[in-house]
Motif scaffolding. Structure first.
Motif, short mmCIF file in Angstrom:
data_model
loop_
_atom_site.label_atom_id
_atom_site.label_comp_id
_atom_site.label_asym_id
_atom_site.label_seq_id
_atom_site.Cartn_x
_atom_site.Cartn_y
_atom_site.Cartn_z
N ALA A 25 1.25 -1.37 -0.20
CA ALA A 25 0.23 0.02 -0.23
C ALA A 25 0.87 1.07 0.50
CB ALA A 25 -0.48 0.53 1.01
N GLY A 26 1.81 1.40 0.72
CA GLY A 26 3.01 1.48 0.35
C GLY A 26 3.19 2.61 -0.89
N VAL A 27 3.63 1.86 -1.43
CA VAL A 27 4.18 2.14 -3.05
C VAL A 27 2.90 2.63 -3.82
CG1 VAL A 27 4.70 1.04 -5.34
CG2 VAL A 27 6.15 0.24 -2.97
N ALA A 28 1.99 2.21 -3.41
CA ALA A 28 0.54 3.07 -4.48
C ALA A 28 0.62 4.22 -3.71
CB ALA A 28 -0.71 1.86 -4.00
N HIS A 48 0.77 -11.60 -12.89
CA HIS A 48 2.08 -11.79 -13.48
C HIS A 48 2.99 -10.90 -11.63
CE1 HIS A 48 2.42 -13.24 -17.09
NE2 HIS A 48 1.77 -13.26 -16.98
N GLY A 49 3.92 -11.06 -10.94
CA GLY A 49 4.56 -9.97 -10.16
C GLY A 49 4.32 -10.65 -8.86
N LEU A 50 4.26 -9.67 -8.10
CA LEU A 50 3.98 -10.31 -6.37
C LEU A 50 2.53 -10.54 -5.39
CD1 LEU A 50 7.24 -8.31 -5.37
CD2 LEU A 50 7.31 -10.90 -6.38
N ILE A 51 1.57 -9.79 -6.69
CA ILE A 51 0.35 -9.71 -5.60
C ILE A 51 -0.72 -10.95 -5.73
CG2 ILE A 51 -1.44 -8.34 -5.87
CD1 ILE A 51 -0.28 -6.12 -6.58
N GLU A 58 -6.14 -5.14 1.42
CA GLU A 58 -5.49 -3.45 1.79
C GLU A 58 -4.76 -2.41 0.63
OE1 GLU A 58 -0.92 -4.24 3.15
OE2 GLU A 58 -1.12 -3.02 4.15
N LEU A 59 -4.91 -3.25 0.05
CA LEU A 59 -4.56 -2.25 -1.53
C LEU A 59 -5.38 -1.78 -2.29
CD1 LEU A 59 -2.00 -5.10 -3.43
CD2 LEU A 59 -1.06 -2.90 -2.40
N ILE A 72 -8.53 -4.67 -10.25
CA ILE A 72 -7.26 -5.57 -9.90
C ILE A 72 -7.48 -6.71 -11.93
CG2 ILE A 72 -7.31 -8.23 -9.28
CD1 ILE A 72 -8.89 -6.34 -6.66
N ARG A 73 -6.51 -7.35 -12.34
CA ARG A 73 -6.06 -7.67 -13.32
C ARG A 73 -6.17 -9.46 -12.46
NH1 ARG A 73 -1.74 -8.91 -18.08
NH2 ARG A 73 -0.42 -9.02 -16.09
#
Ligand code: 3PY
Length: 254
Positions: A25-28, A48-51, A58-59, A72-73
């Motif tokens: 959430a901090g990055v977003a 893809h990625g880490l999510i 939270e995101l 959301i993908r």
């Protein structure tokens, strides 16, 4: 109900967003806060990625609390995957690899509550996402949540007009990397570009929106000039690496 993304569609400019692959959430918020509304959406990437889906709540809240639409993908077009993303409060769902009209109809069915579709009832957190819906979520979900499919294969492009015409599909989202790989052509080559232009035209001919993934501002600016409605400018990891290396180069006097 207007979400930040659907409100952005009413302006002359494309709706700009970025790709979130780090479950933070901090990055977003770090990106959204200084952008002051210039990004109207964020793609939370669980393909893809880490999510993964334990990060959605939270995101979604972090993105919505900064006034952007959380999109959301999902990893794949499975009913339970779409349901979990929607229940977390996503304002739109991107499903990868839509190859046919049947795929598109299935995605619409999974994304909508009865009587239109088969979405199960249990929006555990969707009501409390900051911003648009609140207690009105149930009555507005079918109309207001955006259903987005990715066109990123030869089969998908060959029937893209039929996909675009499916009721309930709002946006065709081109994945240029997969499109090149799946077609077996070079990214940026003539055949690839023709497939992109055919998809853009098909979306607009059916009164739908056309979206595309870009890797930098120059790429995004070219797509803006072509008439895309929704553009992902860059990814979180892309900007981190490029920004760090660029400044290192400056520090070294390069
Ligand atoms: C692609 O370019 O294939 C995408 O789906 C964007 O990540």
């Amino acid at each position: 109900f207007d979400t930040p993304l659907s409100a952005a569609f009413q302006k002359q400019d494309p709706a700009y967003g970025f790709w979130l692959t780090i479950p933070s959430a901090g990055v977003a918020k770090t990106i959204l806060r200084p952008s002051r509304g210039q990004f109207s959406w964020v793609l939370i990437d669980a393909e893809h990625g880490l999510i993964n889906d334990t990060h959605y709540y939270e995101l979604v809240n972090a993105v919505a609390s900064e006034g952007a639409s959380p999109i959301i993908r999902v990893p794949w077009g499975e009913e339970w995957m779409l349901k979990r993303a929607l229940d977390a409060g996503a304002q739109g769902i991107v499903t990868p690899m839509c190859h046919s009209e049947e795929d598109a109809k299935k995605i619409v069915k999974y994304s909508k509550y009865p009587p239109i579709g088969t979405r199960g009832y249990g929006p555990m957190f969707a009501h409390s996402v900051p911003g648009v819906f609140g207690a009105e979520y149930d009555n507005n979900a079918n109309d207001s949540l955006l259903v987005v499919v990715q066109i990123e294969s030869r089969q998908g492009v060959e029937c893209v007009e039929k996909i675009a015409a499916v009721d309930g599909i709002d946006i065709l989202f081109i994945g240029p990397f997969d499109l090149a790989k799946q077609m077996g052509v070079q990214r940026g080559g003539e055949e690839h570009e023709a497939a992109i232009q055919r998809t853009l035209k098909a979306a607009h001919s059916s009164g739908k929106k056309a979206a595309i993934f870009c890797t930098n501002g120059e790429d995004a600016n070219n797509r803006r000039a072509q008439g895309f409605d929704m553009i992902s400018v860059i990814t979180d990891v892309g900007v981190l690496a490029e920004g760090m290396l660029r400044e290192l180069g400056v520090a070294r006097g390069q």
